[in-house]
Design a protein around this motif. Structure first.
Motif, PDB file in Angstrom:
ATOM      1  N   ASP A  21      50.932  46.545  27.976  1.00 56.49           N
ATOM      2  CA  ASP A  21      50.642  47.212  29.242  1.00 56.49           C
ATOM      3  C   ASP A  21      49.896  46.308  30.220  1.00 56.49           C
ATOM      4  O   ASP A  21      49.084  45.476  29.834  1.00 56.49           O
ATOM      5  CB  ASP A  21      49.848  48.505  28.998  1.00 56.49           C
ATOM      6  N   ARG A  22      50.218  46.524  31.495  1.00 53.71           N
ATOM      7  CA  ARG A  22      49.565  45.815  32.600  1.00 53.71           C
ATOM      8  C   ARG A  22      48.797  46.857  33.414  1.00 53.71           C
ATOM      9  O   ARG A  22      49.376  47.644  34.148  1.00 53.71           O
ATOM     10  CB  ARG A  22      50.608  45.113  33.475  1.00 53.71           C
ATOM     11  N   TYR A  23      47.463  46.818  33.271  1.00 56.82           N
ATOM     12  CA  TYR A  23      46.615  47.885  33.792  1.00 56.82           C
ATOM     13  C   TYR A  23      46.082  47.589  35.188  1.00 56.82           C
ATOM     14  O   TYR A  23      45.620  46.480  35.471  1.00 56.82           O
ATOM     15  CB  TYR A  23      45.414  48.113  32.869  1.00 56.82           C
ATOM     16  N   LEU A  24      46.109  48.627  36.004  1.00 57.54           N
ATOM     17  CA  LEU A  24      45.305  48.645  37.227  1.00 57.54           C
ATOM     18  C   LEU A  24      44.123  49.566  36.948  1.00 57.54           C
ATOM     19  O   LEU A  24      44.304  50.724  36.549  1.00 57.54           O
ATOM     20  CB  LEU A  24      46.116  49.181  38.411  1.00 57.54           C
ATOM     21  N   LEU A  25      42.916  49.040  37.119  1.00 56.94           N
ATOM     22  CA  LEU A  25      41.694  49.809  36.895  1.00 56.94           C
ATOM     23  C   LEU A  25      41.215  50.371  38.233  1.00 56.94           C
ATOM     24  O   LEU A  25      41.040  49.629  39.192  1.00 56.94           O
ATOM     25  CB  LEU A  25      40.633  48.880  36.294  1.00 56.94           C
ATOM     26  N   LEU A  26      41.042  51.682  38.302  1.00 60.03           N
ATOM     27  CA  LEU A  26      40.558  52.317  39.535  1.00 60.03           C
ATOM     28  C   LEU A  26      39.228  53.018  39.286  1.00 60.03           C
ATOM     29  O   LEU A  26      39.022  53.599  38.217  1.00 60.03           O
ATOM     30  CB  LEU A  26      41.589  53.332  40.058  1.00 60.03           C
ATOM     31  N   ASP A  27      38.340  52.956  40.264  1.00 55.91           N
ATOM     32  CA  ASP A  27      37.061  53.662  40.135  1.00 55.91           C
ATOM     33  C   ASP A  27      36.532  54.010  41.524  1.00 55.91           C
ATOM     34  O   ASP A  27      37.054  53.533  42.524  1.00 55.91           O
ATOM     35  CB  ASP A  27      36.053  52.816  39.356  1.00 55.91           C
ATOM     36  N   ASP A  28      35.514  54.866  41.549  1.00 52.27           N
ATOM     37  CA  ASP A  28      34.993  55.280  42.854  1.00 52.27           C
ATOM     38  C   ASP A  28      34.071  54.223  43.469  1.00 52.27           C
ATOM     39  O   ASP A  28      34.205  53.880  44.623  1.00 52.27           O
ATOM     40  CB  ASP A  28      34.317  56.668  42.790  1.00 52.27           C
ATOM     41  N   PHE A  29      33.148  53.669  42.654  1.00 52.64           N
ATOM     42  CA  PHE A  29      32.149  52.737  43.184  1.00 52.64           C
ATOM     43  C   PHE A  29      32.150  51.403  42.432  1.00 52.64           C
ATOM     44  O   PHE A  29      32.367  51.365  41.223  1.00 52.64           O
ATOM     45  CB  PHE A  29      30.735  53.333  43.036  1.00 52.64           C
ATOM     46  N   LEU A  30      31.848  50.335  43.156  1.00 57.81           N
ATOM     47  CA  LEU A  30      31.453  49.071  42.544  1.00 57.81           C
ATOM     48  C   LEU A  30      30.078  48.712  43.086  1.00 57.81           C
ATOM     49  O   LEU A  30      29.904  48.596  44.299  1.00 57.81           O
ATOM     50  CB  LEU A  30      32.456  47.950  42.885  1.00 57.81           C
ATOM     51  N   ALA A  31      29.114  48.566  42.174  1.00 57.38           N
ATOM     52  CA  ALA A  31      27.766  48.161  42.604  1.00 57.38           C
ATOM     53  C   ALA A  31      27.362  46.928  41.793  1.00 57.38           C
ATOM     54  O   ALA A  31      27.649  45.805  42.186  1.00 57.38           O
ATOM     55  CB  ALA A  31      26.782  49.308  42.410  1.00 57.38           C
ATOM     56  N   ASN A  32      26.794  47.132  40.605  1.00 55.31           N
ATOM     57  CA  ASN A  32      26.423  45.971  39.774  1.00 55.31           C
ATOM     58  C   ASN A  32      27.583  45.477  38.909  1.00 55.31           C
ATOM     59  O   ASN A  32      27.478  44.428  38.269  1.00 55.31           O
ATOM     60  CB  ASN A  32      25.206  46.298  38.910  1.00 55.31           C
ATOM     61  N   GLY A  33      28.663  46.233  38.861  1.00 59.03           N
ATOM     62  CA  GLY A  33      29.861  45.772  38.157  1.00 59.03           C
ATOM     63  C   GLY A  33      29.871  46.009  36.659  1.00 59.03           C
ATOM     64  O   GLY A  33      30.846  45.669  35.974  1.00 59.03           O
ATOM     65  N   GLU A  34      28.808  46.582  36.114  1.00 61.83           N
ATOM     66  CA  GLU A  34      28.710  46.740  34.654  1.00 61.83           C
ATOM     67  C   GLU A  34      29.816  47.650  34.096  1.00 61.83           C
ATOM     68  O   GLU A  34      30.366  47.378  33.026  1.00 61.83           O
ATOM     69  CB  GLU A  34      27.337  47.299  34.268  1.00 61.83           C
ATOM     70  N   ALA A  35      30.142  48.725  34.817  1.00 62.14           N
ATOM     71  CA  ALA A  35      31.169  49.644  34.319  1.00 62.14           C
ATOM     72  C   ALA A  35      32.529  48.952  34.248  1.00 62.14           C
ATOM     73  O   ALA A  35      33.262  49.085  33.258  1.00 62.14           O
ATOM     74  CB  ALA A  35      31.241  50.885  35.209  1.00 62.14           C
ATOM     75  N   ILE A  36      32.848  48.182  35.290  1.00 60.65           N
ATOM     76  CA  ILE A  36      34.147  47.485  35.312  1.00 60.65           C
ATOM     77  C   ILE A  36      34.183  46.391  34.257  1.00 60.65           C
ATOM     78  O   ILE A  36      35.197  46.193  33.585  1.00 60.65           O
ATOM     79  CB  ILE A  36      34.430  46.954  36.731  1.00 60.65           C
ATOM     80  N   LYS A  37      33.062  45.706  34.074  1.00 58.86           N
ATOM     81  CA  LYS A  37      32.967  44.691  33.012  1.00 58.86           C
ATOM     82  C   LYS A  37      33.236  45.327  31.641  1.00 58.86           C
ATOM     83  O   LYS A  37      33.949  44.759  30.803  1.00 58.86           O
ATOM     84  CB  LYS A  37      31.563  44.070  33.053  1.00 58.86           C
ATOM     85  N   GLY A  38      32.679  46.522  31.413  1.00 60.49           N
ATOM     86  CA  GLY A  38      32.913  47.221  30.140  1.00 60.49           C
ATOM     87  C   GLY A  38      34.357  47.655  29.976  1.00 60.49           C
ATOM     88  O   GLY A  38      34.917  47.584  28.879  1.00 60.49           O
ATOM     89  N   MET A  39      34.991  48.071  31.068  1.00 59.48           N
ATOM     90  CA  MET A  39      36.398  48.464  31.010  1.00 59.48           C
ATOM     91  C   MET A  39      37.285  47.247  30.751  1.00 59.48           C
ATOM     92  O   MET A  39      38.288  47.336  30.048  1.00 59.48           O
ATOM     93  CB  MET A  39      36.803  49.165  32.310  1.00 59.48           C
ATOM     94  N   LYS A  40      36.904  46.093  31.306  1.00 61.85           N
ATOM     95  CA  LYS A  40      37.635  44.844  31.017  1.00 61.85           C
ATOM     96  C   LYS A  40      37.543  44.515  29.527  1.00 61.85           C
ATOM     97  O   LYS A  40      38.533  44.120  28.899  1.00 61.85           O
ATOM     98  CB  LYS A  40      37.055  43.717  31.888  1.00 61.85           C
ATOM     99  N   ALA A  41      36.353  44.707  28.941  1.00 61.51           N
ATOM    100  CA  ALA A  41      36.178  44.457  27.500  1.00 61.51           C
ATOM    101  C   ALA A  41      37.063  45.392  26.684  1.00 61.51           C
ATOM    102  O   ALA A  41      37.665  44.989  25.678  1.00 61.51           O
ATOM    103  CB  ALA A  41      34.709  44.627  27.117  1.00 61.51           C
ATOM    104  N   LEU A  42      37.179  46.644  27.120  1.00 59.29           N
ATOM    105  CA  LEU A  42      38.030  47.619  26.436  1.00 59.29           C
ATOM    106  C   LEU A  42      39.501  47.178  26.495  1.00 59.29           C
ATOM    107  O   LEU A  42      40.224  47.224  25.485  1.00 59.29           O
ATOM    108  CB  LEU A  42      37.839  48.985  27.101  1.00 59.29           C
TER     109      LEU A  42
END
Lengths: 190, 190
Positions: free
Chosen positions: B118-139
């Motif tokens: 799979d080729r994922y596009l990650l969508l979210d409401d906010f980007l601030a410190n980036g920790e949530a997106i970093k964790g989703m990248k790890a997943l």
């Protein structure tokens, strides 16, 4: 809804303890085309009822509510779950008894997001014992607003929820009604 | 996205502690027409990139992902949050550090819902410190799959997240970039 029943037959998995897993298309992975068919069916059922807002509970109801709202052209709000029994003065709330966790939790919506003039359609993925919907009805009552009706994607018709909600005067439209589950065999009511 | 910036100016509320509340239209009450404009904008940004699935995190990303997925014609999955540090053998997972709660939590998706193809596009409401997106990248890395890019509705450009993610090689498209917030004044970057 025929396409929904076929999908449940094809991809639903019956697990021990009366559990129907539909996580590949309805409440964890989301088949957006199917959700649109679901949204159209809810619209057909409630389009004459002057719905002003769709309400649901986190987490599983959110995508169903968002896609369905496109047909009604109304906003969506969702209630958040809190373990705490403390009243939050800035929220409307309703109590839900969880048979799984054997305790009450609260569904809450900030007061500024609800109005007593609103006519709510409540949407959710499952109806089984009806406790979640009963709690959402209490929340809508707390706001002094009107619950016009409830749409659920899957009803476990062999459980007591539908009858309890009917007794409370809550109209329920279910798109797939399950009469029984035995091993891997799912029998629909209609 | 002009319509989004105008809405943030009109209905966003700046609270103490660098908090921007957009709960009347983006992440608690949902303006579905606006979410459709957001979905179209993400599609314009990523339509050539062979996205096969959209991924998001509960709760605030789910409606954004579901509405946007209509333009890509792909399914959505969302990761659930768990406080526990225990590894679940049946899930792919990534750790997220929460500055608010001052502890790690895990984002998890059952293994049977993810594929290394799979080729994922990650969508979210906010980007601030980036920790949530970093964790989703790890997943996504845990699943052996590809994170094609990330779309966020609102970026707090004065925080470190964008730069950190860029350094990790993660492409971020933000539809509204906030340069600063002072009192009730929101200044956009562009």
């Amino acid at each position: 809804l025929q396409i929904l029943k076929e999908r449940i037959r094809k991809d639903g998995r019956v697990l021990d303890g009366n559990i129907l897993k539909v996580d590949t298309f309805l409440n964890h992975q989301l088949d957006i085309s199917l959700l649109n068919e679901i949204g159209k069916a809810f619209y057909e059922a409630f389009k004459e009822r002057e719905i002003t807002k769709i309400i649901t509970a986190e987490t599983s109801g959110i995508a169903i509510a968002a896609i369905s709202a496109q047909y009604f052209d109304v906003p969506v709000i969702f209630a958040r779950k809190f373990d705490s029994v403390n009243m939050d003065a800035n929220s409307y709330e309703g109590s839900v008894y969880s048979y799984t966790k054997k305790r009450d939790y609260k569904m809450r919506v900030p007061k500024h997001l609800m109005s007593s003039n609103d006519r709510y359609l409540l949407l959710d993925d499952f109806l089984a014992n009806g406790e979640a919907i009963k709690g959402m009805k209490a929340l809508i009552d707390d706001a002094g607003a009107t619950l016009v009706g409830t749409g659920v994607v899957i009803e476990k018709s062999y459980q007591s929820g539908h009858a309890m909600l009917k007794e409370m005067g809550i109209e329920v439209v279910a798109l797939a009604k399950i009469a029984s589950m035995q091993g891997n065999t799912i029998v629909f009511k209609d």
